[in-house]
Design an enzyme around this catalytic site. Sequence first.
Site, PDB file in Angstrom:
ATOM      1  N   GLY A  74      15.466  51.920 -26.799  1.00 53.09           N
ATOM      2  CA  GLY A  74      16.009  51.033 -25.772  1.00 53.09           C
ATOM      3  C   GLY A  74      16.403  51.760 -24.495  1.00 53.09           C
ATOM      4  O   GLY A  74      16.174  51.258 -23.388  1.00 53.09           O
ATOM      5  N   ASN A 153      26.397  44.294 -26.312  1.00 55.12           N
ATOM      6  CA  ASN A 153      26.503  45.125 -27.506  1.00 55.12           C
ATOM      7  C   ASN A 153      27.927  45.318 -27.992  1.00 55.12           C
ATOM      8  O   ASN A 153      28.156  45.654 -29.128  1.00 55.12           O
ATOM      9  CB  ASN A 153      25.860  46.499 -27.246  1.00 55.12           C
ATOM     10  CG  ASN A 153      26.318  47.099 -25.940  1.00 55.12           C
ATOM     11  OD1 ASN A 153      26.178  46.495 -24.884  1.00 55.12           O
ATOM     12  ND2 ASN A 153      26.872  48.294 -25.986  1.00 55.12           N
ATOM     13  N   GLN A 181      20.221  44.107 -28.583  1.00 53.36           N
ATOM     14  CA  GLN A 181      21.084  43.603 -29.666  1.00 53.36           C
ATOM     15  C   GLN A 181      20.671  42.216 -30.129  1.00 53.36           C
ATOM     16  O   GLN A 181      21.088  41.772 -31.202  1.00 53.36           O
ATOM     17  CB  GLN A 181      22.561  43.598 -29.234  1.00 53.36           C
ATOM     18  CG  GLN A 181      23.141  44.978 -29.015  1.00 53.36           C
ATOM     19  CD  GLN A 181      23.274  45.803 -30.307  1.00 53.36           C
ATOM     20  OE1 GLN A 181      23.130  45.296 -31.425  1.00 53.36           O
ATOM     21  NE2 GLN A 181      23.538  47.089 -30.154  1.00 53.36           N
ATOM     22  N   ALA A 202      13.672  49.368 -32.279  1.00 57.77           N
ATOM     23  CA  ALA A 202      13.484  49.039 -33.696  1.00 57.77           C
ATOM     24  C   ALA A 202      14.690  49.360 -34.570  1.00 57.77           C
ATOM     25  O   ALA A 202      14.927  48.699 -35.572  1.00 57.77           O
ATOM     26  CB  ALA A 202      12.265  49.793 -34.226  1.00 57.77           C
ATOM     27  N   CYS A 327      26.761  55.094 -27.200  1.00 57.06           N
ATOM     28  CA  CYS A 327      26.381  56.006 -26.122  1.00 57.06           C
ATOM     29  C   CYS A 327      27.591  56.464 -25.332  1.00 57.06           C
ATOM     30  O   CYS A 327      27.498  57.396 -24.546  1.00 57.06           O
ATOM     31  CB  CYS A 327      25.361  55.347 -25.206  1.00 57.06           C
ATOM     32  SG  CYS A 327      23.893  54.952 -26.117  1.00 57.06           S
TER      33      CYS A 327
HETATM   34  C1  LIG Z   1      22.428  46.731 -25.448  1.00 54.49           C
HETATM   35  C2  LIG Z   1      21.810  48.056 -25.724  1.00 54.49           C
HETATM   36  N1  LIG Z   1      20.862  48.525 -24.915  1.00 54.49           N
HETATM   37  C3  LIG Z   1      20.263  49.703 -25.123  1.00 54.49           C
HETATM   38  C4  LIG Z   1      20.608  50.493 -26.187  1.00 54.49           C
HETATM   39  C5  LIG Z   1      19.918  51.816 -26.372  1.00 54.49           C
HETATM   40  O1  LIG Z   1      18.947  51.756 -27.370  1.00 54.49           O
HETATM   41  P1  LIG Z   1      18.398  53.112 -28.052  1.00 54.49           P
HETATM   42  O2  LIG Z   1      19.501  53.593 -28.944  1.00 54.49           O
HETATM   43  O3  LIG Z   1      17.201  52.670 -28.825  1.00 54.49           O
HETATM   44  O4  LIG Z   1      18.076  54.061 -26.987  1.00 54.49           O
HETATM   45  C6  LIG Z   1      21.617  50.064 -27.061  1.00 54.49           C
HETATM   46  C7  LIG Z   1      22.039  50.930 -28.199  1.00 54.49           C
HETATM   47  O5  LIG Z   1      23.204  51.002 -28.523  1.00 54.49           O
HETATM   48  C8  LIG Z   1      22.224  48.806 -26.837  1.00 54.49           C
HETATM   49  O6  LIG Z   1      23.180  48.337 -27.626  1.00 54.49           O
END
Ligand SMILES: Cc1ncc(COP(=O)(O)O)c(C=O)c1O
Length: 379
Positions: A74, A153, A181, A202, A327
């Site tokens: 993502g 999220n 999400q 995924a 993150c």
């Molecule tokens: C809303 C949202 N966007 C993007 C991401 C990032 O996805 P990825 O962990 O696959 O990089 C997350 C992951 O926590 C998320 O919750």
Amino acid sequence: MIYLDQNSTTPIDPRVTAKMVECYERGYLNPASQHALGQQARNRLESAREHLIEMLGGCIAGMEADRLVFTSGGSEANNLALIGLAGKSPGTIIISSIEHPSVVGAADELARRGFETPRIRCHSSGVIDLDHLRELISKHDDIRLISIMLANNETGVIQPIQEAAALCHQANVPLHTDAVQAVGKSEVCFRDLGVTALTFTAHKLNGPRGIGGLLLQRDAALEPIMFGGFQQLALRPGTEDVALAVGCETALSLWQEEAEARAARLVEMRNLLEKRLVESVPISSIIGADSKRLPHTSNIAFPGVDRQGLLIALDMAGVACSTGSACASGSSEPSPVLEAMNLPPEIIESALRFSLGITNTVEEVAKAVNIISRCVKQD
Ligand SMILES: Cc1ncc(COP(=O)(O)O)c(C=O)c1O
């Protein structure tokens, strides 16, 4: 350990693992190779890609067929969307004030490159302020892209994407949505949403970590952000992995087959968690409770309790949850999402996110409630 941090990642479904192992055992090679072995890999990869586009509500036939660019997940898809759709010369990129750090970070990078990056305000309900979006659209005549997530999220609150898309259409501006999400937790149809681009990953739906994608309307003017290869129409160079794509495809098709039963179970567990917690800890305050929410996310504040201390106490007592986006974890800064909602400090400082998944059980949730109320009362 009771794992209530499924928004950060989900355990891989054994049926997904089995399909991926099958791919590895078949020994798929480089899909970009011109020989027959390469073509075998290409065929399987492209069939996974088409099936994913279909399952996400995109169109696979004719001149209008949508495109899917596989990414590492993502975060990369969000970066590709924002930076790749922004264009080279500075203009305006509008994002909402409750976006994931990967959208915020990409917008900040564009700001460093001379773009204006205003934020759409958010109501205390967790829903973005569409009137403010209207105002921002009317104020700027060089808007390159608008990015609004499909569901948040941290709170699970679902955003009015179709209404936003209608405003974007009127203004002839592309709209990107981060649906990370929402995909695999609620029905998501790319065409019905009316967006130009959509991000998914995924590992939030019991698939493998390391693959996601950006689904795009055919005419979206996407520029690559990485260079040096012709894979994926040179939009995302790098050797593609068949097993990861098949894992992603399997995870989404399992969700589609079981969507109703899964959603019902998630809602049952979430309602149980919230009802029992409010009964045993009456100060509990459920954030976004009156808004339309995803079935598996519950953000609960315990005013007067320090969220970081509570998180550690819960971890030691056997409940894994989080203070917000994975993150941003490691930082004890207040959540920018809850701040954007203008919630009082005692709510922001005491809120924890509990996120459920298909591997949880009602019994686990009931047990978790007892542990949470004990830890809150001890704090
Ligand atoms: C809303 C949202 N966007 C993007 C991401 C990032 O996805 P990825 O962990 O696959 O990089 C997350 C992951 O926590 C998320 O919750």
